[in-house]
Design a protein around this motif. Structure first.
Motif, short mmCIF file in Angstrom:
data_model
loop_
_atom_site.label_atom_id
_atom_site.label_comp_id
_atom_site.label_asym_id
_atom_site.label_seq_id
_atom_site.Cartn_x
_atom_site.Cartn_y
_atom_site.Cartn_z
N LEU A 73 0.73 -1.28 -0.06
CA LEU A 73 0.09 -0.07 -0.06
C LEU A 73 0.96 1.44 0.05
CD1 LEU A 73 -1.98 -2.10 0.79
CD2 LEU A 73 -3.01 -0.57 2.33
N ALA A 74 2.21 0.94 0.18
CA ALA A 74 3.13 2.24 0.34
C ALA A 74 3.42 3.01 -0.99
CB ALA A 74 4.41 1.78 1.18
N GLY A 75 3.56 2.22 -2.02
CA GLY A 75 3.96 2.86 -3.37
C GLY A 75 5.38 3.23 -3.20
N GLU A 76 5.91 4.18 -4.01
CA GLU A 76 7.13 4.76 -4.13
C GLU A 76 7.82 5.09 -2.85
OE1 GLU A 76 9.18 3.96 -6.79
OE2 GLU A 76 7.59 2.78 -7.65
N GLU A 77 7.11 5.86 -1.97
CA GLU A 77 7.50 6.29 -0.80
C GLU A 77 8.12 5.32 0.41
OE1 GLU A 77 4.45 6.60 -2.03
OE2 GLU A 77 4.20 8.60 -2.50
N GLY A 78 7.56 4.24 0.12
CA GLY A 78 8.07 3.07 1.23
C GLY A 78 7.67 3.18 2.28
N PHE A 79 6.80 4.26 2.62
CA PHE A 79 6.17 4.47 4.18
C PHE A 79 4.65 4.89 4.03
CE2 PHE A 79 4.94 7.01 7.82
CZ PHE A 79 5.45 5.88 8.82
N GLY A 80 4.02 4.56 4.73
CA GLY A 80 2.61 4.71 4.89
C GLY A 80 1.52 4.32 3.93
N ILE A 81 0.63 5.20 3.43
CA ILE A 81 -0.49 4.41 2.73
C ILE A 81 -0.37 5.51 1.25
CG2 ILE A 81 -2.95 4.05 1.95
CD1 ILE A 81 -3.26 3.41 4.97
N SER A 82 -0.11 4.97 0.06
CA SER A 82 -0.56 5.80 -1.29
C SER A 82 -1.72 5.40 -1.72
CB SER A 82 0.64 5.48 -2.23
OG SER A 82 0.20 5.86 -3.43
N PRO A 83 -2.58 6.55 -1.81
CA PRO A 83 -3.93 6.32 -2.23
C PRO A 83 -3.85 5.84 -3.47
CG PRO A 83 -3.85 8.49 -1.18
CD PRO A 83 -2.51 7.95 -1.20
N ASP A 84 -3.22 6.10 -4.60
CA ASP A 84 -3.02 5.80 -5.86
C ASP A 84 -2.49 4.35 -5.94
OD1 ASP A 84 -4.00 8.04 -6.86
OD2 ASP A 84 -1.91 8.72 -7.40
N THR A 85 -1.54 3.82 -5.03
CA THR A 85 -1.05 2.54 -5.01
C THR A 85 -2.22 1.40 -4.42
OG1 THR A 85 1.49 3.23 -4.89
CG2 THR A 85 0.75 0.82 -4.14
N THR A 86 -2.85 1.95 -3.53
CA THR A 86 -3.94 1.34 -2.66
C THR A 86 -5.14 1.02 -3.84
OG1 THR A 86 -3.31 2.28 -0.72
CG2 THR A 86 -5.11 0.90 -0.63
N ALA A 87 -5.63 2.10 -4.54
CA ALA A 87 -6.60 1.95 -5.65
C ALA A 87 -6.17 0.91 -6.55
CB ALA A 87 -6.91 3.20 -6.23
N ARG A 88 -4.87 1.01 -6.98
CA ARG A 88 -4.38 -0.10 -8.05
C ARG A 88 -4.49 -1.50 -7.75
NH1 ARG A 88 -0.62 3.90 -9.53
NH2 ARG A 88 1.04 2.96 -8.00
N LEU A 89 -4.14 -1.57 -6.33
CA LEU A 89 -4.18 -3.13 -5.72
C LEU A 89 -5.29 -3.55 -5.66
CD1 LEU A 89 -2.64 -5.13 -4.15
CD2 LEU A 89 -2.98 -4.11 -2.05
N ALA A 90 -6.47 -2.71 -5.25
CA ALA A 90 -7.68 -3.14 -5.03
C ALA A 90 -8.54 -3.31 -6.34
CB ALA A 90 -8.56 -1.70 -4.42
N ARG A 91 -8.11 -2.58 -7.40
CA ARG A 91 -8.52 -2.82 -8.79
C ARG A 91 -8.17 -4.19 -9.29
NH1 ARG A 91 -8.01 2.77 -9.63
NH2 ARG A 91 -5.76 2.24 -10.91
N LEU A 92 -6.71 -4.58 -8.99
CA LEU A 92 -6.26 -5.67 -9.40
C LEU A 92 -7.09 -7.08 -8.65
CD1 LEU A 92 -2.29 -6.61 -9.32
CD2 LEU A 92 -4.06 -8.25 -8.48
N ILE A 93 -7.24 -6.74 -7.42
CA ILE A 93 -8.08 -7.98 -6.62
C ILE A 93 -9.33 -8.01 -7.18
CG2 ILE A 93 -8.82 -8.59 -4.34
CD1 ILE A 93 -6.25 -7.12 -3.24
N SER A 94 -9.99 -7.05 -7.26
CA SER A 94 -11.41 -6.84 -7.63
C SER A 94 -11.69 -7.45 -8.90
CB SER A 94 -11.98 -5.34 -7.65
OG SER A 94 -13.45 -5.54 -7.99
N THR A 95 -10.72 -7.12 -10.20
CA THR A 95 -10.89 -7.36 -11.29
C THR A 95 -10.75 -9.16 -11.41
OG1 THR A 95 -10.12 -5.38 -12.32
CG2 THR A 95 -9.70 -7.37 -13.66
N SER A 96 -9.65 -9.55 -10.76
CA SER A 96 -9.38 -10.83 -10.70
C SER A 96 -10.78 -11.81 -10.08
CB SER A 96 -8.08 -11.12 -9.72
OG SER A 96 -7.21 -10.57 -10.46
#
Length: 237
Positions: free
Chosen positions: A16-39
């Protein structure tokens, strides 16, 4: 590889952290959620998720000088934050989701109740387990195994990033590392392969719970697993 009806997906908090490597990146988390949902589209798979908290806190690293139990509890709270963020992203992607926490916090998550979790799964909701297993000194690997056994999941899917299975040595350090297509739980323990912590792998071995280690971000991998296709490394009795 057999088709599994109910699965538990173990995610790292760093996903969930994205390029920052810390915390939560909304964009990265959204991509992960779409990957799971689409699958999940077109699949009858019932999905539960355990997510770690390493993007916020690791007790052994961040809690130096602290009471170890306190350090672990802080990490467990981090997993609830991740679970809430992933739930928000999953529901934005159109996938009904429930967060259940082993540490009671009724304002933001349902308490973990085994039969309620199973009912959510039967209704087609993705269930995200936060708060570890409610006790210190256990990793989210162990929580994944415990929850999988409790809810009757048929496999634990260990998601990795840029690692497509289990190798005889670290493939990022050794270009000649050899990948295993299949292993037994006993072989994992005997060869000291870094799949899960010792408590988790021993519990899987005792209960005959299969594990699949795979690269989550290789396009189509998760969808193929849901269809029963061979992906990554299968560990079974």
């Amino acid at each position: 590889m057999p088709m599994f009806k109910r699965v538990l997906l173990k995610l790292s908090g760093e996903f969930l952290a994205g390029e920052e490597g810390f915390g939560i990146s909304p964009d990265t988390t959204a991509r992960l959620a779409r990957l799971i949902s689409t699958s999940l589209e077109g699949s009858d798979v019932e999905l539960a998720i355990v997510i770690g908290g390493g993007n916020f806190w690791r007790g052994a690293r961040n809690g130096v000088g602290m009471d170890p139990a306190t350090a672990d509890y802080i990490g467990m709270l981090g997993t609830v934050m991740n679970a809430m963020a992933l739930q928000d992203a999953m529901e934005t992607a159109g996938r009904p989701t429930r967060v259940m926490s082993a540490i009671p916090m009724a304002a933001v998550a349902e308490p973990y109740i085994r039969r309620r979790a199973m009912r959510h799964l039967e209704k087609g909701r993705v269930v995200i387990f936060g708060g570890g297993n409610g006790a210190p000194f256990f990793t989210t690997d162990t929580t994944s195994t415990l929850r999988a056994l409790e809810i009757g999941a048929e496999v634990v899917l260990m998601a990795k990033n840029k690692v497509d299975g289990v190798y005889d040595s670290d493939p990022q350090k050794n270009p000649g590392a050899v990948k295993y297509d299949t292993l037994t739980h006993h072989e994992v323990v005997e060869r000291r392969l870094a799949v899960m912590d010792a408590t988790a792998i021993t519990l899987c071995m005792d209960k005959g719970l299969p594990i699949v280690v795979f690269d989550l971000f290789e396009p189509g991998n998760l969808e193929r697993l849901f269809r029963g296709e061979r992906v990554g490394t299968l560990i079974q009795s």
